[in-house]
Design a protein around this motif. Sequence first.
Motif, PDB file in Angstrom:
ATOM      1  N   VAL A  63       0.839  -1.199   0.000  1.00 33.93           N
ATOM      2  CA  VAL A  63       0.000   0.000   0.000  1.00 33.93           C
ATOM      3  C   VAL A  63       0.875   1.250   0.000  1.00 33.93           C
ATOM      4  N   ALA A  64       1.980   1.195   0.699  1.00 35.54           N
ATOM      5  CA  ALA A  64       2.871   2.348   0.810  1.00 35.54           C
ATOM      6  C   ALA A  64       3.819   2.479  -0.383  1.00 35.54           C
ATOM      7  N   THR A  65       3.716   1.533  -1.350  1.00 33.96           N
ATOM      8  CA  THR A  65       4.644   1.545  -2.477  1.00 33.96           C
ATOM      9  C   THR A  65       3.944   1.890  -3.788  1.00 33.96           C
ATOM     10  N   VAL A  66       3.122   0.978  -4.294  1.00 29.88           N
ATOM     11  CA  VAL A  66       2.417   1.210  -5.552  1.00 29.88           C
ATOM     12  C   VAL A  66       1.319   0.171  -5.702  1.00 29.88           C
ATOM     13  N   ASN A  67       0.264   0.521  -6.431  1.00 36.02           N
ATOM     14  CA  ASN A  67      -0.791  -0.435  -6.769  1.00 36.02           C
ATOM     15  C   ASN A  67      -1.130  -0.261  -8.240  1.00 36.02           C
ATOM     16  N   THR A  68      -0.628  -1.160  -9.086  1.00 36.07           N
ATOM     17  CA  THR A  68      -0.917  -1.105 -10.513  1.00 36.07           C
ATOM     18  C   THR A  68      -1.677  -2.362 -10.915  1.00 36.07           C
ATOM     19  N   ASN A  69      -2.155  -2.370 -12.144  1.00 31.19           N
ATOM     20  CA  ASN A  69      -2.974  -3.492 -12.590  1.00 31.19           C
ATOM     21  C   ASN A  69      -2.266  -4.307 -13.666  1.00 31.19           C
ATOM     22  N   THR A  70      -2.992  -5.259 -14.235  1.00 26.21           N
ATOM     23  CA  THR A  70      -2.374  -6.231 -15.146  1.00 26.21           C
ATOM     24  C   THR A  70      -2.044  -5.653 -16.518  1.00 26.21           C
TER      25      THR A  70
END
Length: 449
Positions: free
Chosen positions: A94-101
Amino acid sequence: MTSTLSRAIANYPNRFDPGMLSELPETLRETIRRRDEVLGPGYTLIYREPVEFVSGHGAHLVDRDGNDYLDAYNNVPCVGHAHPHVAQAVSRQVATVNTNTRYVQEALVAYAERLLATFPEGLSRLSLACSGSEANDLAVRVAKFHTGGTGIIVTRWAYHGITSEVASFSPTLGTGSPLGPNVRVIDPPDPRLAAPGVDLAEHMRGQVRGAIDDLERHGFRLAALVTDGAYSSDGIFTDPVGYLPGVVDEVRAAGGVYIADEVQAGFARLGETMWGFSRHGVLPDIVTMGKPMGNGMPISGVVFRPEVSDEFGRSVRYFNTFGGSSIPVAAGAAVLDVFEEENVRQRVLENGTALRKGLEEITGDSAHVAEVRGSGLYVGVEIVGDRQTSEPDRARAEDVINDLRDRRVLISGTGKAANVLKIRPPLAFTAADVTRFLETFAEVAKVRL
Protein backbone atom coordinates in the motif's frame (compact mmCIF):
# COMPACT_ATOMS: atom_id res chain seq x y z
CA MET A 1 -41.96 -7.40 6.15
CA THR A 2 -42.62 -8.56 2.60
CA SER A 3 -43.24 -12.20 1.81
CA THR A 4 -40.12 -12.21 -0.36
CA LEU A 5 -37.98 -10.94 2.50
CA SER A 6 -39.61 -13.46 4.84
CA ARG A 7 -38.65 -16.27 2.48
CA ALA A 8 -35.09 -14.95 2.21
CA ILE A 9 -34.72 -14.85 5.99
CA ALA A 10 -36.27 -18.31 6.37
CA ASN A 11 -33.74 -19.71 3.88
CA TYR A 12 -30.77 -18.26 5.73
CA PRO A 13 -29.33 -20.52 8.44
CA ASN A 14 -28.70 -19.15 11.92
CA ARG A 15 -30.08 -15.70 11.09
CA PHE A 16 -30.94 -12.89 13.48
CA ASP A 17 -34.67 -12.26 13.71
CA PRO A 18 -35.25 -8.49 13.30
CA GLY A 19 -38.39 -8.90 15.40
CA MET A 20 -36.14 -9.46 18.40
CA LEU A 21 -34.35 -6.12 18.09
CA SER A 22 -35.98 -4.71 21.23
CA GLU A 23 -34.49 -7.56 23.29
CA LEU A 24 -30.88 -6.53 22.58
CA PRO A 25 -28.65 -4.28 24.71
CA GLU A 26 -29.18 -0.60 23.98
CA THR A 27 -25.86 0.16 22.24
CA LEU A 28 -26.08 -2.90 19.99
CA ARG A 29 -29.74 -2.19 19.25
CA GLU A 30 -28.97 1.39 18.19
CA THR A 31 -26.13 0.33 15.86
CA ILE A 32 -28.37 -2.26 14.19
CA ARG A 33 -31.16 0.31 13.84
CA ARG A 34 -28.78 2.73 12.11
CA ARG A 35 -27.47 -0.12 9.97
CA ASP A 36 -30.95 -0.97 8.75
CA GLU A 37 -31.53 2.66 7.74
CA VAL A 38 -28.50 2.94 5.48
CA LEU A 39 -27.66 -0.50 4.04
CA GLY A 40 -29.34 -1.91 0.98
CA PRO A 41 -31.74 -4.88 0.90
CA GLY A 42 -30.83 -8.48 1.60
CA TYR A 43 -28.28 -8.04 4.39
CA THR A 44 -28.65 -10.51 7.26
CA LEU A 45 -27.01 -10.69 10.67
CA ILE A 46 -26.32 -14.02 12.35
CA TYR A 47 -27.02 -15.34 15.87
CA ARG A 48 -30.02 -14.59 18.06
CA GLU A 49 -27.88 -11.94 19.68
CA PRO A 50 -25.57 -10.48 17.02
CA VAL A 51 -22.03 -9.68 18.06
CA GLU A 52 -19.60 -6.91 17.09
CA PHE A 53 -15.86 -7.55 16.91
CA VAL A 54 -13.10 -4.99 17.08
CA SER A 55 -9.97 -7.13 16.69
CA GLY A 56 -8.75 -10.65 15.99
CA HIS A 57 -5.71 -12.92 16.09
CA GLY A 58 -5.25 -16.49 14.94
CA ALA A 59 -8.60 -18.25 15.36
CA HIS A 60 -9.84 -15.70 17.91
CA LEU A 61 -12.04 -12.60 17.75
CA VAL A 62 -12.42 -9.93 20.44
CA ASP A 63 -15.58 -7.91 21.07
CA ARG A 64 -15.89 -4.31 22.30
CA ASP A 65 -15.82 -5.44 25.92
CA GLY A 66 -12.58 -7.38 25.46
CA ASN A 67 -14.21 -10.83 25.47
CA ASP A 68 -12.32 -13.50 23.51
CA TYR A 69 -14.37 -15.66 21.11
CA LEU A 70 -13.08 -18.86 19.54
CA ASP A 71 -13.75 -18.58 15.81
CA ALA A 72 -14.69 -21.97 14.39
CA TYR A 73 -16.65 -20.53 11.48
CA ASN A 74 -14.77 -18.02 9.31
CA ASN A 75 -12.76 -19.35 6.38
CA VAL A 76 -11.85 -15.99 4.85
CA PRO A 77 -8.93 -15.32 7.25
CA CYS A 78 -7.36 -18.53 5.97
CA VAL A 79 -4.07 -18.36 7.89
CA GLY A 80 -5.59 -16.50 10.83
CA HIS A 81 -7.09 -13.15 11.73
CA ALA A 82 -4.64 -10.25 11.35
CA HIS A 83 -1.73 -12.55 10.54
CA PRO A 84 1.30 -10.28 10.98
CA HIS A 85 3.14 -11.54 7.89
CA VAL A 86 0.14 -10.85 5.64
CA ALA A 87 -0.57 -7.51 7.30
CA GLN A 88 3.04 -6.38 6.84
CA ALA A 89 3.11 -7.47 3.19
CA VAL A 90 -0.08 -5.54 2.42
CA SER A 91 1.10 -2.49 4.36
CA ARG A 92 4.39 -2.39 2.46
CA GLN A 93 2.60 -2.66 -0.87
CA VAL A 94 0.00 0.00 0.00
CA ALA A 95 2.87 2.35 0.81
CA THR A 96 4.64 1.55 -2.48
CA VAL A 97 2.42 1.21 -5.55
CA ASN A 98 -0.79 -0.43 -6.77
CA THR A 99 -0.92 -1.11 -10.51
CA ASN A 100 -2.97 -3.49 -12.59
CA THR A 101 -2.37 -6.23 -15.15
CA ARG A 102 -1.93 -3.76 -18.03
CA TYR A 103 1.52 -3.05 -16.61
CA VAL A 104 4.39 -5.48 -16.18
CA GLN A 105 4.54 -6.73 -12.59
CA GLU A 106 7.28 -9.15 -11.66
CA ALA A 107 5.50 -9.83 -8.37
CA LEU A 108 2.34 -10.89 -10.23
CA VAL A 109 4.29 -13.30 -12.44
CA ALA A 110 6.12 -14.76 -9.46
CA TYR A 111 2.86 -15.22 -7.56
CA ALA A 112 1.19 -16.94 -10.52
CA GLU A 113 4.16 -19.30 -10.87
CA ARG A 114 4.08 -20.18 -7.16
CA LEU A 115 0.33 -20.72 -7.07
CA LEU A 116 0.26 -22.81 -10.25
CA ALA A 117 3.05 -24.97 -8.85
CA THR A 118 0.58 -26.23 -6.22
CA PHE A 119 -1.66 -27.65 -8.98
CA PRO A 120 -1.26 -30.88 -10.95
CA GLU A 121 0.51 -30.67 -14.29
CA GLY A 122 -1.91 -29.57 -17.00
CA LEU A 123 -3.55 -26.77 -15.00
CA SER A 124 -1.25 -23.97 -16.08
CA ARG A 125 -3.14 -20.74 -16.81
CA LEU A 126 -4.28 -18.31 -14.10
CA SER A 127 -6.76 -15.43 -14.35
CA LEU A 128 -7.37 -13.22 -11.32
CA ALA A 129 -10.52 -11.50 -10.12
CA CYS A 130 -11.85 -10.09 -6.84
CA SER A 131 -14.43 -12.59 -5.54
CA GLY A 132 -15.49 -16.19 -5.80
CA SER A 133 -18.60 -15.04 -7.65
CA GLU A 134 -16.47 -13.31 -10.29
CA ALA A 135 -14.25 -16.37 -10.56
CA ASN A 136 -17.19 -18.70 -11.14
CA ASP A 137 -18.75 -16.23 -13.57
CA LEU A 138 -15.58 -16.19 -15.68
CA ALA A 139 -15.19 -19.97 -15.43
CA VAL A 140 -18.66 -20.61 -16.81
CA ARG A 141 -18.21 -17.97 -19.48
CA VAL A 142 -15.06 -19.73 -20.70
CA ALA A 143 -16.76 -23.13 -20.45
CA LYS A 144 -19.64 -21.98 -22.64
CA PHE A 145 -17.25 -20.48 -25.18
CA HIS A 146 -15.12 -23.64 -25.28
CA THR A 147 -17.94 -26.19 -25.50
CA GLY A 148 -20.55 -24.26 -27.43
CA GLY A 149 -23.07 -25.44 -24.86
CA THR A 150 -25.03 -23.61 -22.18
CA GLY A 151 -26.23 -26.41 -19.88
CA ILE A 152 -25.02 -26.36 -16.28
CA ILE A 153 -25.21 -29.16 -13.68
CA VAL A 154 -24.85 -28.42 -9.96
CA THR A 155 -25.77 -30.16 -6.73
CA ARG A 156 -29.22 -29.78 -5.25
CA TRP A 157 -28.54 -27.04 -2.69
CA ALA A 158 -25.28 -25.60 -4.02
CA TYR A 159 -24.00 -22.07 -3.65
CA HIS A 160 -21.54 -20.68 -6.18
CA GLY A 161 -22.04 -16.91 -6.03
CA ILE A 162 -24.20 -13.85 -6.54
CA THR A 163 -23.67 -12.45 -10.03
CA SER A 164 -26.72 -12.79 -12.26
CA GLU A 165 -25.10 -15.70 -14.12
CA VAL A 166 -23.82 -17.53 -11.07
CA ALA A 167 -26.98 -16.95 -9.02
CA SER A 168 -28.85 -18.78 -11.78
CA PHE A 169 -27.05 -21.99 -10.77
CA SER A 170 -26.96 -21.45 -6.99
CA PRO A 171 -30.07 -23.26 -5.68
CA THR A 172 -29.39 -22.33 -2.05
CA LEU A 173 -30.36 -18.70 -2.78
CA GLY A 174 -33.94 -19.93 -2.60
CA THR A 175 -37.16 -19.42 -4.49
CA GLY A 176 -36.66 -15.68 -4.78
CA SER A 177 -33.67 -16.37 -7.04
CA PRO A 178 -34.90 -18.85 -9.67
CA LEU A 179 -32.60 -21.25 -11.47
CA GLY A 180 -31.97 -20.79 -15.16
CA PRO A 181 -33.83 -23.02 -17.64
CA ASN A 182 -30.39 -24.38 -18.62
CA VAL A 183 -29.63 -25.61 -15.09
CA ARG A 184 -30.17 -29.11 -13.70
CA VAL A 185 -29.56 -30.28 -10.14
CA ILE A 186 -28.23 -33.60 -8.87
CA ASP A 187 -27.80 -35.17 -5.44
CA PRO A 188 -24.74 -34.33 -3.38
CA PRO A 189 -22.48 -37.36 -2.79
CA ASP A 190 -24.41 -38.69 0.20
CA PRO A 191 -24.22 -42.52 0.16
CA ARG A 192 -27.57 -42.68 1.96
CA LEU A 193 -29.31 -41.36 -1.16
CA ALA A 194 -28.26 -44.28 -3.36
CA ALA A 195 -30.77 -47.05 -3.95
CA PRO A 196 -30.15 -50.35 -2.13
CA GLY A 197 -27.37 -52.26 -3.83
CA VAL A 198 -26.12 -49.21 -5.75
CA ASP A 199 -22.76 -47.78 -4.73
CA LEU A 200 -22.11 -44.05 -4.55
CA ALA A 201 -20.03 -43.94 -7.74
CA GLU A 202 -22.80 -45.47 -9.83
CA HIS A 203 -25.47 -43.37 -8.13
CA MET A 204 -23.61 -40.15 -8.89
CA ARG A 205 -22.82 -41.22 -12.43
CA GLY A 206 -26.48 -42.02 -13.00
CA GLN A 207 -27.51 -38.64 -11.61
CA VAL A 208 -25.22 -36.83 -14.03
CA ARG A 209 -26.27 -39.00 -16.94
CA GLY A 210 -29.93 -38.24 -16.23
CA ALA A 211 -29.25 -34.51 -15.97
CA ILE A 212 -27.41 -34.50 -19.30
CA ASP A 213 -30.26 -36.40 -20.97
CA ASP A 214 -32.83 -33.95 -19.61
CA LEU A 215 -30.81 -30.93 -20.74
CA GLU A 216 -30.54 -32.38 -24.24
CA ARG A 217 -34.26 -33.18 -24.28
CA HIS A 218 -34.92 -29.49 -23.68
CA GLY A 219 -32.44 -28.29 -26.28
CA PHE A 220 -29.45 -27.52 -24.07
CA ARG A 221 -26.03 -28.90 -24.85
CA LEU A 222 -23.91 -29.43 -21.75
CA ALA A 223 -21.31 -26.77 -20.94
CA ALA A 224 -20.18 -27.73 -17.44
CA LEU A 225 -20.59 -29.63 -14.23
CA VAL A 226 -19.77 -27.29 -11.33
CA THR A 227 -19.18 -28.76 -7.88
CA ASP A 228 -17.90 -27.44 -4.56
CA GLY A 229 -15.43 -30.04 -3.30
CA ALA A 230 -16.78 -29.77 0.26
CA TYR A 231 -20.46 -29.63 -0.80
CA SER A 232 -20.70 -27.06 1.97
CA SER A 233 -24.19 -25.71 1.30
CA ASP A 234 -25.56 -29.21 0.67
CA GLY A 235 -24.57 -30.22 4.19
CA ILE A 236 -20.80 -31.01 3.96
CA PHE A 237 -20.04 -34.26 2.14
CA THR A 238 -16.29 -34.74 1.73
CA ASP A 239 -16.18 -38.55 1.89
CA PRO A 240 -16.07 -41.17 0.59
CA VAL A 241 -13.71 -40.31 -2.25
CA GLY A 242 -13.50 -42.11 -5.58
CA TYR A 243 -16.87 -41.42 -7.21
CA LEU A 244 -15.74 -38.32 -9.12
CA PRO A 245 -13.69 -39.79 -12.02
CA GLY A 246 -16.72 -41.63 -13.41
CA VAL A 247 -18.84 -38.50 -13.09
CA VAL A 248 -16.26 -36.45 -14.99
CA ASP A 249 -16.10 -39.15 -17.68
CA GLU A 250 -19.85 -38.70 -18.26
CA VAL A 251 -19.47 -34.94 -18.47
CA ARG A 252 -16.64 -35.06 -21.00
CA ALA A 253 -18.37 -37.72 -23.08
CA ALA A 254 -21.23 -35.24 -23.47
CA GLY A 255 -18.85 -32.48 -24.58
CA GLY A 256 -18.82 -30.61 -21.27
CA VAL A 257 -16.07 -29.59 -18.87
CA TYR A 258 -15.63 -30.08 -15.14
CA ILE A 259 -15.29 -26.93 -13.01
CA ALA A 260 -13.98 -27.57 -9.50
CA ASP A 261 -15.14 -24.77 -7.19
CA GLU A 262 -12.39 -24.68 -4.56
CA VAL A 263 -13.53 -21.54 -2.74
CA GLN A 264 -14.50 -23.73 0.23
CA ALA A 265 -12.43 -26.89 -0.25
CA GLY A 266 -9.15 -25.39 -1.42
CA PHE A 267 -6.00 -24.18 0.29
CA ALA A 268 -5.64 -27.38 2.34
CA ARG A 269 -9.00 -26.91 4.04
CA LEU A 270 -9.67 -30.66 3.76
CA GLY A 271 -6.25 -31.62 5.08
CA GLU A 272 -4.81 -34.38 2.92
CA THR A 273 -4.17 -32.27 -0.17
CA MET A 274 -3.87 -28.61 -1.14
CA TRP A 275 -6.95 -28.88 -3.36
CA GLY A 276 -10.16 -30.77 -2.67
CA PHE A 277 -10.39 -32.33 -6.13
CA SER A 278 -6.97 -33.98 -5.68
CA ARG A 279 -8.42 -36.27 -3.03
CA HIS A 280 -10.45 -37.92 -5.81
CA GLY A 281 -7.56 -38.41 -8.25
CA VAL A 282 -9.25 -36.35 -10.95
CA LEU A 283 -7.97 -33.45 -13.08
CA PRO A 284 -10.54 -30.66 -13.57
CA ASP A 285 -10.69 -28.56 -16.71
CA ILE A 286 -11.16 -25.37 -14.68
CA VAL A 287 -10.60 -24.59 -11.00
CA THR A 288 -11.99 -21.56 -9.16
CA MET A 289 -10.72 -20.05 -5.93
CA GLY A 290 -11.80 -17.16 -3.73
CA LYS A 291 -12.05 -16.11 -0.12
CA PRO A 292 -8.94 -17.64 1.48
CA MET A 293 -6.47 -16.55 -1.24
CA GLY A 294 -5.64 -13.20 0.31
CA ASN A 295 -6.61 -13.82 3.94
CA GLY A 296 -9.32 -11.18 3.66
CA MET A 297 -8.08 -9.09 0.75
CA PRO A 298 -10.41 -9.20 -2.30
CA ILE A 299 -8.62 -11.64 -4.58
CA SER A 300 -9.91 -14.70 -6.41
CA GLY A 301 -8.63 -16.86 -9.21
CA VAL A 302 -9.49 -19.20 -12.06
CA VAL A 303 -7.01 -21.86 -13.18
CA PHE A 304 -7.46 -23.44 -16.61
CA ARG A 305 -6.13 -26.20 -18.73
CA PRO A 306 -4.73 -24.11 -21.64
CA GLU A 307 -6.63 -26.11 -24.26
CA VAL A 308 -9.85 -24.94 -22.59
CA SER A 309 -8.96 -21.27 -22.14
CA ASP A 310 -6.51 -20.20 -24.85
CA GLU A 311 -8.98 -19.70 -27.69
CA PHE A 312 -11.19 -17.62 -25.39
CA GLY A 313 -8.15 -15.45 -24.63
CA ARG A 314 -7.44 -14.95 -28.31
CA SER A 315 -11.04 -14.03 -29.07
CA VAL A 316 -12.34 -12.16 -26.00
CA ARG A 317 -10.71 -9.34 -24.06
CA TYR A 318 -10.73 -9.98 -20.31
CA PHE A 319 -9.72 -7.24 -17.91
CA ASN A 320 -10.46 -6.75 -14.22
CA THR A 321 -9.35 -3.45 -12.69
CA PHE A 322 -8.47 -4.91 -9.30
CA GLY A 323 -8.00 -8.57 -10.22
CA GLY A 324 -4.24 -9.04 -10.34
CA SER A 325 -3.43 -5.61 -8.92
CA SER A 326 -0.38 -5.23 -6.70
CA ILE A 327 -1.93 -5.08 -3.22
CA PRO A 328 -4.10 -8.23 -3.42
CA VAL A 329 -1.21 -10.08 -5.10
CA ALA A 330 1.06 -9.13 -2.19
CA ALA A 331 -1.53 -10.60 0.18
CA GLY A 332 -1.80 -13.78 -1.88
CA ALA A 333 1.96 -14.24 -1.95
CA ALA A 334 2.15 -13.70 1.81
CA VAL A 335 -0.48 -16.40 2.35
CA LEU A 336 1.65 -18.85 0.37
CA ASP A 337 4.64 -17.85 2.51
CA VAL A 338 2.70 -18.75 5.65
CA PHE A 339 1.66 -22.10 4.20
CA GLU A 340 5.30 -22.94 3.61
CA GLU A 341 6.74 -21.52 6.85
CA GLU A 342 4.08 -22.87 9.23
CA ASN A 343 3.39 -26.22 7.52
CA VAL A 344 -0.30 -25.31 7.50
CA ARG A 345 -1.52 -28.45 5.75
CA GLN A 346 -0.05 -30.74 8.39
CA ARG A 347 -1.57 -28.61 11.14
CA VAL A 348 -4.97 -28.86 9.47
CA LEU A 349 -4.67 -32.61 9.10
CA GLU A 350 -3.67 -33.22 12.73
CA ASN A 351 -6.09 -30.80 14.39
CA GLY A 352 -8.94 -31.71 12.06
CA THR A 353 -8.54 -35.37 12.93
CA ALA A 354 -8.55 -34.58 16.65
CA LEU A 355 -11.62 -32.35 16.24
CA ARG A 356 -13.68 -35.00 14.44
CA LYS A 357 -12.63 -37.74 16.83
CA GLY A 358 -13.65 -35.62 19.81
CA LEU A 359 -17.01 -34.76 18.28
CA GLU A 360 -17.69 -38.42 17.53
CA GLU A 361 -16.94 -39.34 21.14
CA ILE A 362 -19.19 -36.58 22.52
CA THR A 363 -22.12 -37.35 20.23
CA GLY A 364 -21.74 -41.12 19.84
CA ASP A 365 -24.70 -41.97 22.07
CA SER A 366 -26.89 -39.02 21.10
CA ALA A 367 -30.28 -39.77 19.60
CA HIS A 368 -30.14 -36.35 17.92
CA VAL A 369 -26.90 -36.68 15.93
CA ALA A 370 -27.23 -38.65 12.71
CA GLU A 371 -23.63 -38.25 11.62
CA VAL A 372 -20.35 -36.44 12.16
CA ARG A 373 -18.62 -36.01 8.81
CA GLY A 374 -15.99 -33.94 7.08
CA SER A 375 -12.30 -33.77 6.42
CA GLY A 376 -9.51 -31.56 7.71
CA LEU A 377 -10.91 -28.43 9.30
CA TYR A 378 -14.30 -28.69 7.63
CA VAL A 379 -16.72 -30.65 9.80
CA GLY A 380 -20.48 -31.13 9.74
CA VAL A 381 -22.62 -32.49 12.58
CA GLU A 382 -26.08 -33.49 11.35
CA ILE A 383 -28.78 -32.77 13.93
CA VAL A 384 -32.03 -34.75 13.76
CA GLY A 385 -35.15 -35.17 15.83
CA ASP A 386 -34.46 -38.88 16.14
CA ARG A 387 -31.58 -40.92 14.76
CA GLN A 388 -33.95 -43.69 13.65
CA THR A 389 -36.00 -41.44 11.36
CA SER A 390 -33.26 -38.89 10.53
CA GLU A 391 -35.85 -36.13 10.38
CA PRO A 392 -33.95 -32.79 10.26
CA ASP A 393 -34.17 -30.74 13.44
CA ARG A 394 -33.34 -27.16 12.53
CA ALA A 395 -34.58 -25.73 15.81
CA ARG A 396 -32.28 -27.96 17.86
CA ALA A 397 -29.34 -27.15 15.58
CA GLU A 398 -29.94 -23.43 16.05
CA ASP A 399 -30.15 -23.92 19.81
CA VAL A 400 -26.73 -25.58 19.73
CA ILE A 401 -25.28 -22.80 17.55
CA ASN A 402 -26.59 -20.04 19.80
CA ASP A 403 -25.65 -21.83 23.02
CA LEU A 404 -22.10 -22.04 21.70
CA ARG A 405 -22.17 -18.36 20.75
CA ASP A 406 -23.31 -17.52 24.29
CA ARG A 407 -20.24 -19.43 25.51
CA ARG A 408 -18.11 -17.45 23.02
CA VAL A 409 -17.56 -20.14 20.42
CA LEU A 410 -18.65 -19.37 16.86
CA ILE A 411 -20.06 -21.85 14.34
CA SER A 412 -23.04 -21.74 11.97
CA GLY A 413 -25.46 -24.02 10.12
CA THR A 414 -25.77 -25.43 6.62
CA GLY A 415 -27.76 -27.88 4.49
CA LYS A 416 -31.16 -27.43 2.88
CA ALA A 417 -32.88 -27.86 6.24
CA ALA A 418 -30.14 -25.82 8.02
CA ASN A 419 -29.79 -28.68 10.49
CA VAL A 420 -26.09 -29.42 9.96
CA LEU A 421 -23.64 -27.68 12.27
CA LYS A 422 -20.96 -26.05 10.12
CA ILE A 423 -17.56 -26.08 11.83
CA ARG A 424 -15.04 -24.33 9.57
CA PRO A 425 -12.40 -22.39 11.52
CA PRO A 426 -9.44 -20.43 10.20
CA LEU A 427 -6.57 -22.78 9.44
CA ALA A 428 -4.69 -21.18 12.34
CA PHE A 429 -6.78 -23.42 14.63
CA THR A 430 -4.38 -24.96 17.17
CA ALA A 431 -4.47 -28.03 19.40
CA ALA A 432 -5.42 -25.72 22.29
CA ASP A 433 -8.28 -24.34 20.20
CA VAL A 434 -9.50 -27.89 19.52
CA THR A 435 -9.51 -28.60 23.26
CA ARG A 436 -11.44 -25.43 24.06
CA PHE A 437 -13.94 -26.15 21.30
CA LEU A 438 -14.58 -29.73 22.42
CA GLU A 439 -14.91 -28.80 26.09
CA THR A 440 -17.46 -26.10 25.25
CA PHE A 441 -19.30 -28.33 22.80
CA ALA A 442 -19.57 -31.04 25.45
CA GLU A 443 -21.24 -28.57 27.82
CA VAL A 444 -23.84 -27.68 25.20
CA ALA A 445 -24.35 -31.30 24.16
CA LYS A 446 -25.34 -32.25 27.71
CA VAL A 447 -28.29 -29.88 27.43
CA ARG A 448 -29.22 -30.04 23.74
CA LEU A 449 -28.07 -33.41 22.41
